[in-house]
Scaffold this motif. Structure first.
Motif, PDB file in Angstrom:
ATOM      1  N   MET A   1      40.010  37.976  27.951  1.00  0.00           N
ATOM      2  CA  MET A   1      40.762  37.753  29.172  1.00  0.00           C
ATOM      3  C   MET A   1      40.046  36.689  30.011  1.00  0.00           C
ATOM      4  O   MET A   1      38.836  36.719  30.185  1.00  0.00           O
ATOM      5  CB  MET A   1      40.887  39.078  29.916  1.00  0.00           C
ATOM      6  N   ALA A   2      40.816  35.747  30.514  1.00  0.00           N
ATOM      7  CA  ALA A   2      40.240  34.621  31.258  1.00  0.00           C
ATOM      8  C   ALA A   2      39.474  35.082  32.493  1.00  0.00           C
ATOM      9  O   ALA A   2      38.438  34.521  32.835  1.00  0.00           O
ATOM     10  CB  ALA A   2      41.337  33.643  31.652  1.00  0.00           C
ATOM     11  N   ASN A   3      39.978  36.120  33.151  1.00  0.00           N
ATOM     12  CA  ASN A   3      39.312  36.613  34.356  1.00  0.00           C
ATOM     13  C   ASN A   3      37.894  37.093  34.052  1.00  0.00           C
ATOM     14  O   ASN A   3      36.987  36.887  34.848  1.00  0.00           O
ATOM     15  CB  ASN A   3      40.156  37.721  34.992  1.00  0.00           C
ATOM     16  N   ASP A   4      37.698  37.732  32.902  1.00  0.00           N
ATOM     17  CA  ASP A   4      36.363  38.160  32.491  1.00  0.00           C
ATOM     18  C   ASP A   4      35.452  36.953  32.289  1.00  0.00           C
ATOM     19  O   ASP A   4      34.273  36.992  32.651  1.00  0.00           O
ATOM     20  CB  ASP A   4      36.424  38.966  31.188  1.00  0.00           C
ATOM     21  N   LEU A   5      35.987  35.895  31.713  1.00  0.00           N
ATOM     22  CA  LEU A   5      35.214  34.682  31.480  1.00  0.00           C
ATOM     23  C   LEU A   5      34.835  34.045  32.817  1.00  0.00           C
ATOM     24  O   LEU A   5      33.682  33.651  33.022  1.00  0.00           O
ATOM     25  CB  LEU A   5      36.009  33.706  30.616  1.00  0.00           C
ATOM     26  N   LEU A   6      35.766  33.956  33.735  1.00  0.00           N
ATOM     27  CA  LEU A   6      35.474  33.387  35.050  1.00  0.00           C
ATOM     28  C   LEU A   6      34.418  34.218  35.765  1.00  0.00           C
ATOM     29  O   LEU A   6      33.472  33.663  36.341  1.00  0.00           O
ATOM     30  CB  LEU A   6      36.749  33.290  35.892  1.00  0.00           C
ATOM     31  N   THR A   7      34.530  35.522  35.692  1.00  0.00           N
ATOM     32  CA  THR A   7      33.537  36.411  36.315  1.00  0.00           C
ATOM     33  C   THR A   7      32.162  36.198  35.689  1.00  0.00           C
ATOM     34  O   THR A   7      31.157  36.121  36.397  1.00  0.00           O
ATOM     35  CB  THR A   7      33.967  37.884  36.175  1.00  0.00           C
ATOM     36  N   SER A   8      32.113  36.091  34.377  1.00  0.00           N
ATOM     37  CA  SER A   8      30.849  35.870  33.685  1.00  0.00           C
ATOM     38  C   SER A   8      30.217  34.542  34.099  1.00  0.00           C
ATOM     39  O   SER A   8      29.009  34.453  34.353  1.00  0.00           O
ATOM     40  CB  SER A   8      31.069  35.905  32.172  1.00  0.00           C
ATOM     41  N   LEU A   9      31.026  33.501  34.185  1.00  0.00           N
ATOM     42  CA  LEU A   9      30.532  32.192  34.609  1.00  0.00           C
ATOM     43  C   LEU A   9      30.035  32.238  36.057  1.00  0.00           C
ATOM     44  O   LEU A   9      28.985  31.671  36.373  1.00  0.00           O
ATOM     45  CB  LEU A   9      31.619  31.134  34.450  1.00  0.00           C
ATOM     46  N   LEU A  10      30.775  32.904  36.922  1.00  0.00           N
ATOM     47  CA  LEU A  10      30.345  33.035  38.314  1.00  0.00           C
ATOM     48  C   LEU A  10      29.035  33.808  38.418  1.00  0.00           C
ATOM     49  O   LEU A  10      28.151  33.443  39.196  1.00  0.00           O
ATOM     50  CB  LEU A  10      31.424  33.727  39.153  1.00  0.00           C
ATOM     51  N   ASN A  11      28.903  34.869  37.627  1.00  0.00           N
ATOM     52  CA  ASN A  11      27.659  35.642  37.636  1.00  0.00           C
ATOM     53  C   ASN A  11      26.475  34.789  37.175  1.00  0.00           C
ATOM     54  O   ASN A  11      25.408  34.828  37.790  1.00  0.00           O
ATOM     55  CB  ASN A  11      27.785  36.888  36.754  1.00  0.00           C
ATOM     56  N   GLU A  12      26.676  34.035  36.104  1.00  0.00           N
ATOM     57  CA  GLU A  12      25.589  33.191  35.612  1.00  0.00           C
ATOM     58  C   GLU A  12      25.244  32.099  36.626  1.00  0.00           C
ATOM     59  O   GLU A  12      24.076  31.809  36.873  1.00  0.00           O
ATOM     60  CB  GLU A  12      25.936  32.561  34.265  1.00  0.00           C
ATOM     61  N   ALA A  13      26.265  31.498  37.219  1.00  0.00           N
ATOM     62  CA  ALA A  13      26.026  30.457  38.225  1.00  0.00           C
ATOM     63  C   ALA A  13      25.284  31.031  39.423  1.00  0.00           C
ATOM     64  O   ALA A  13      24.349  30.417  39.941  1.00  0.00           O
ATOM     65  CB  ALA A  13      27.349  29.839  38.660  1.00  0.00           C
ATOM     66  N   SER A  14      25.668  32.211  39.845  1.00  0.00           N
ATOM     67  CA  SER A  14      25.015  32.864  40.980  1.00  0.00           C
ATOM     68  C   SER A  14      23.533  33.081  40.699  1.00  0.00           C
ATOM     69  O   SER A  14      22.678  32.814  41.546  1.00  0.00           O
ATOM     70  CB  SER A  14      25.710  34.190  41.286  1.00  0.00           C
ATOM     71  N   THR A  15      23.235  33.528  39.503  1.00  0.00           N
ATOM     72  CA  THR A  15      21.843  33.749  39.103  1.00  0.00           C
ATOM     73  C   THR A  15      21.086  32.425  38.978  1.00  0.00           C
ATOM     74  O   THR A  15      19.996  32.268  39.529  1.00  0.00           O
ATOM     75  CB  THR A  15      21.787  34.501  37.758  1.00  0.00           C
ATOM     76  N   THR A 108      46.105  26.045  34.019  1.00  0.00           N
ATOM     77  CA  THR A 108      46.209  26.823  35.253  1.00  0.00           C
ATOM     78  C   THR A 108      44.980  26.577  36.135  1.00  0.00           C
ATOM     79  O   THR A 108      43.953  26.059  35.670  1.00  0.00           O
ATOM     80  CB  THR A 108      46.281  28.332  34.956  1.00  0.00           C
ATOM     81  N   GLN A 109      45.084  26.982  37.375  1.00  0.00           N
ATOM     82  CA  GLN A 109      43.951  26.860  38.296  1.00  0.00           C
ATOM     83  C   GLN A 109      42.750  27.634  37.763  1.00  0.00           C
ATOM     84  O   GLN A 109      41.625  27.133  37.784  1.00  0.00           O
ATOM     85  CB  GLN A 109      44.329  27.374  39.674  1.00  0.00           C
ATOM     86  N   GLU A 110      42.966  28.846  37.282  1.00  0.00           N
ATOM     87  CA  GLU A 110      41.870  29.653  36.761  1.00  0.00           C
ATOM     88  C   GLU A 110      41.197  28.977  35.562  1.00  0.00           C
ATOM     89  O   GLU A 110      39.975  28.949  35.465  1.00  0.00           O
ATOM     90  CB  GLU A 110      42.359  31.046  36.382  1.00  0.00           C
ATOM     91  N   GLN A 111      41.978  28.413  34.665  1.00  0.00           N
ATOM     92  CA  GLN A 111      41.418  27.726  33.509  1.00  0.00           C
ATOM     93  C   GLN A 111      40.597  26.513  33.945  1.00  0.00           C
ATOM     94  O   GLN A 111      39.532  26.244  33.384  1.00  0.00           O
ATOM     95  CB  GLN A 111      42.532  27.310  32.549  1.00  0.00           C
ATOM     96  N   GLN A 112      41.062  25.807  34.968  1.00  0.00           N
ATOM     97  CA  GLN A 112      40.312  24.655  35.474  1.00  0.00           C
ATOM     98  C   GLN A 112      39.029  25.106  36.169  1.00  0.00           C
ATOM     99  O   GLN A 112      37.993  24.446  36.039  1.00  0.00           O
ATOM    100  CB  GLN A 112      41.182  23.832  36.417  1.00  0.00           C
ATOM    101  N   ASP A 113      39.069  26.235  36.873  1.00  0.00           N
ATOM    102  CA  ASP A 113      37.851  26.786  37.476  1.00  0.00           C
ATOM    103  C   ASP A 113      36.833  27.152  36.395  1.00  0.00           C
ATOM    104  O   ASP A 113      35.633  26.902  36.545  1.00  0.00           O
ATOM    105  CB  ASP A 113      38.172  28.027  38.319  1.00  0.00           C
ATOM    106  N   ILE A 114      37.316  27.734  35.322  1.00  0.00           N
ATOM    107  CA  ILE A 114      36.452  28.109  34.197  1.00  0.00           C
ATOM    108  C   ILE A 114      35.775  26.866  33.623  1.00  0.00           C
ATOM    109  O   ILE A 114      34.562  26.844  33.409  1.00  0.00           O
ATOM    110  CB  ILE A 114      37.268  28.859  33.116  1.00  0.00           C
ATOM    111  N   LEU A 115      36.546  25.831  33.380  1.00  0.00           N
ATOM    112  CA  LEU A 115      35.988  24.595  32.825  1.00  0.00           C
ATOM    113  C   LEU A 115      35.010  23.938  33.795  1.00  0.00           C
ATOM    114  O   LEU A 115      33.967  23.442  33.393  1.00  0.00           O
ATOM    115  CB  LEU A 115      37.108  23.627  32.456  1.00  0.00           C
ATOM    116  N   PHE A 116      35.329  23.961  35.072  1.00  0.00           N
ATOM    117  CA  PHE A 116      34.442  23.377  36.074  1.00  0.00           C
ATOM    118  C   PHE A 116      33.090  24.089  36.062  1.00  0.00           C
ATOM    119  O   PHE A 116      32.041  23.440  36.014  1.00  0.00           O
ATOM    120  CB  PHE A 116      35.087  23.471  37.465  1.00  0.00           C
TER     121      PHE A 116
END
Length: 142
Positions: A1-15, A108-116
């Motif tokens: 699920m894309a939302n899980d991927l975005l959350t994972s990326l945000l968590n890694e970026a935060s760290t 989608t916006q979410e997919q572009q956020d993931i790629l960013f």
């Protein structure tokens, strides 16, 4: 699920960047507003080409073409997924890769956020934590 991927990326970026996830999302929103007024379907207008369009596409205006920004971001997301054990569904990249358009305005916006985020995490010189968040509407590297 894309939302899980975005959350994972945000968590890694935060760290990695020692930043609160909300500040990262705020910076992303500011960058997207600056680049495209937050329009996921944005295509750069240019009077320097015969078509009237430039290479920038999507909210973050990633440039299309081999070895350009969009191509790099795609490769960095593929690497992130591989390093994560391939547990994320990144099949939304298939059309971009197969057609070699790398046109993020079709995503989608979410997919572009993931790629960013994958792009910035994969770039050793990028660190969102260096931006100034004093609510003056200006992002700076100072």
């Amino acid at each position: 699920m894309a939302n899980d991927l975005l959350t994972s990326l945000l968590n890694e970026a935060s760290t990695n960047w020692s930043m609160d996830k909300l500040n990262i999302q705020d910076a992303m929103a500011r960058i997207a507003f600056h680049e495209s007024k937050n329009d996921p379907t944005a295509i750069q207008i240019s009077d320097k080409s015969s078509t009237g369009y430039g290479p920038g596409r999507g909210m973050y205006q990633y440039e299309i073409g081999d070895e350009q920004g969009a191509h790099s971001a795609i490769n960095r997301l593929i690497s992130f997924n591989k390093d994560s054990g391939g547990k994320y569904d990144i099949s939304f990249l298939d059309n971009l890769i197969n057609s070699k358009t790398y046109d993020f305005s079709t995503l989608t916006q979410e997919q572009q956020d993931i790629l960013f985020l994958a792009d910035k995490l994969g770039d050793e010189t990028a660190n969102m934590g260096t931006y100034d968040f004093n609510d003056d509407g200006i992002l700076s590297n100072e």
